[in-house]
Design an enzyme around this catalytic site. Structure first.
Site, PDB file in Angstrom:
ATOM      1  N   GLY A  19      -5.457  -5.088   7.071  1.00  0.00           N
ATOM      2  CA  GLY A  19      -6.473  -3.969   7.417  1.00  0.00           C
ATOM      3  C   GLY A  19      -7.709  -4.371   8.344  1.00  0.00           C
ATOM      4  N   THR A  69       0.964  -1.093  -0.066  1.00  0.00           N
ATOM      5  CA  THR A  69       0.201  -0.231   0.260  1.00  0.00           C
ATOM      6  C   THR A  69       0.725   1.511   0.481  1.00  0.00           C
ATOM      7  OG1 THR A  69      -1.372  -0.783   0.954  1.00  0.00           O
ATOM      8  CG2 THR A  69      -1.628   1.035   1.333  1.00  0.00           C
ATOM      9  N   ARG A 106     -13.922  -7.550  -0.871  1.00  0.00           N
ATOM     10  CA  ARG A 106     -13.339  -7.087   0.718  1.00  0.00           C
ATOM     11  C   ARG A 106     -12.976  -5.428   0.649  1.00  0.00           C
ATOM     12  NH1 ARG A 106      -8.441  -5.217   2.007  1.00  0.00           N
ATOM     13  NH2 ARG A 106      -7.593  -6.154   4.136  1.00  0.00           N
ATOM     14  N   VAL A 107     -13.454  -5.313   1.598  1.00  0.00           N
ATOM     15  CA  VAL A 107     -12.366  -3.231   2.004  1.00  0.00           C
ATOM     16  C   VAL A 107     -11.988  -3.129   3.406  1.00  0.00           C
ATOM     17  CG1 VAL A 107     -13.431  -1.160   2.240  1.00  0.00           C
ATOM     18  CG2 VAL A 107     -14.860  -2.637   0.922  1.00  0.00           C
ATOM     19  N   GLY A 108     -10.886  -2.961   2.473  1.00  0.00           N
ATOM     20  CA  GLY A 108      -9.798  -3.336   3.908  1.00  0.00           C
ATOM     21  C   GLY A 108      -9.950  -1.501   5.028  1.00  0.00           C
ATOM     22  N   ASP A 109      -8.940  -1.311   5.972  1.00  0.00           N
ATOM     23  CA  ASP A 109      -9.025  -0.043   6.657  1.00  0.00           C
ATOM     24  C   ASP A 109      -8.690   1.019   5.128  1.00  0.00           C
ATOM     25  OD1 ASP A 109      -6.466  -1.370   5.375  1.00  0.00           O
ATOM     26  OD2 ASP A 109      -5.352   0.334   6.982  1.00  0.00           O
ATOM     27  N   THR A 163      -0.530   0.840   7.424  1.00  0.00           N
ATOM     28  CA  THR A 163      -0.415  -0.471   6.104  1.00  0.00           C
ATOM     29  C   THR A 163      -0.579  -1.170   7.073  1.00  0.00           C
ATOM     30  OG1 THR A 163       0.648  -1.288   4.185  1.00  0.00           O
ATOM     31  CG2 THR A 163       1.690   0.214   6.443  1.00  0.00           C
ATOM     32  N   GLY A 164      -0.474  -2.780   6.381  1.00  0.00           N
ATOM     33  CA  GLY A 164      -1.060  -3.754   7.476  1.00  0.00           C
ATOM     34  C   GLY A 164      -2.364  -4.589   7.084  1.00  0.00           C
TER      35      GLY A 164
HETATM   36  N1  ASP Z   1      -4.038  -1.746   4.600  1.00  0.00           N
HETATM   37  C1  ASP Z   1      -4.220  -2.409   2.926  1.00  0.00           C
HETATM   38  C2  ASP Z   1      -5.343  -3.653   3.559  1.00  0.00           C
HETATM   39  O1  ASP Z   1      -5.900  -3.989   4.240  1.00  0.00           O
HETATM   40  C3  ASP Z   1      -3.180  -3.145   2.845  1.00  0.00           C
HETATM   41  C4  ASP Z   1      -1.898  -3.154   2.663  1.00  0.00           C
HETATM   42  O2  ASP Z   1      -1.557  -1.555   3.298  1.00  0.00           O
HETATM   43  O3  ASP Z   1      -0.999  -4.136   2.587  1.00  0.00           O
HETATM   44  O4  ASP Z   1      -6.463  -2.872   2.698  1.00  0.00           O
END
Ligand code: ASP
Length: 331
Positions: free
Chosen positions: A251, A197, A225-228, A248-249
């Protein structure tokens, strides 16, 4: 006192950065310099190691981060807003297939790109977000238009595309996102999630903070799917009097813990420095969940934190005094 002169008067504290890469600690509080603007960028946290990346890989990633940094610094140096800097930096990274955003987005289990992005303006907490875009070249620009030109905060799916078309944004076929890189990463993701990200927080000469984040999500994610990232308070937050945050991570955990807002709250209500707040969230609060990721934070005085609990986080920092750093691995 005008905000600008206040900023000039402020003492900027960051580690003893040299002018380019790899010489600098992330830690603040060593050198005091006056400054007019600052910017911090991430290109995702993940499991890269020097061995996996190799010398060539390290150089390629560092060069990309440095190019993004120079774009942001140029925008800020000509007196443009932090929102312009964040948007321009992220547009650049969205076009670079090294990163999991825009063109290089990770693909769903069905092999499709579904893109999320958000942006937040620290002066009034105005925000814009898009989720599940399949055909907009620059999700960050769509998010910015939602912020600037809509009474709403988030658009998703076909409605988000419709909004982008009405805004005159560039629409591309899904094939645009089916790069060799993201296909290869999809295959690898059967074993491990790919991060990558991108995010940016900038402080402009006017004292305005802006934070933005853009992603393809997590490789092999289920459709829809929707992340953070598009969730304000989870992946992105900005408040002029406190700080701006981009995450980032994994989500799902960043949503559950409202990570971006949590960092802001620790600074605002507990008097933590940005570094203390970022460390508490990344190393303490994520721990019980074994959740992985990182965060970049820039406060209203230009103090920066870049914390991650993975083996690497692509990151860069620069300000008006000429201090710059580009890093991938822990200090
Ligand atoms: N945070 C992002 C998500 O979960 C992925 C990422 O940051 O690598 O969509």
């Amino acid at each position: 006192m005008k905000k600008t002169s206040l900023l000039f008067a402020v003492v900027f504290i960051i580690s003893s950065c040299n002018n380019t890469t790899s010489e600098t600690s992330n830690k603040q509080n060593v050198q005091a310099e006056p400054f007019r603007y600052a910017i911090v960028i991430h290109g995702g946290a993940g499991y890269a190691t020097p061995e996996k990346l190799g010398d060539y890989g390290v150089r390629v990633y560092e060069a990309a981060l440095d190019s993004a940094l120079q774009i942001g610094l140029r925008v800020l140096d000509r007196g443009a807003s932090s929102a312009d800097a964040v948007e321009q930096v992220i547009r650049f990274l969205e076009d670079d297939t090294l990163f999991n955003a825009g063109r290089g987005a990770a693909l769903t289990s069905e092999g499709l790109a579904e893109l999320d992005a958000s942006i937040m303006w620290g002066a009034d907490q105005n925000a814009g977000a898009v989720a599940g875009l399949t055909d907009v070249r620059h999700p960050i620009t769509a998010a910015r238009r939602v912020m600037d030109s809509s009474v709403h905060v988030m658009f998703a799916g076909p409605g988000a595309t419709k909004f982008a078309i009405l805004q005159g944004l560039e629409i591309v076929p899904q094939e645009f996102f089916q790069t060799a890189g993201s296909r290869a990463s999809l295959a690898r993701a059967l074993k491990a999630d790919k991060f990558g990200t991108v995010g940016c927080v900038a402080l402009d000469m006017n004292g305005d903070l802006c934070a933005g984040t853009s992603t393809g999500g997590i490789t092999n994610k289920k459709h829809g799917r929707v992340g953070d990232v598009p969730v304000i308070g989870a992946g992105t937050y900005a408040k002029n009097s406190i700080a701006g945050v981009s995450c980032t991570g994994q989500g799902e955990f960043f949503i559950r813990l409202a990570v971006a807002k949590e960092v802001i709250s620790l600074v605002e209500h507990k008097g933590y420095t940005v570094e203390e707040a970022a460390q508490e969230v990344i190393f303490d609060q994520l721990k019980p969940f074994d959740a992985k990721g990182g965060v970049i934070v820039l406060d209203h005085l230009g103090r920066v934190a870049m914390e991650f609990n993975t083996s690497a986080m692509f990151r860069a920092y620069g300000n008006s005094t000429g201090q710059q750093l580009v890093r991938i691995f822990p200090d």
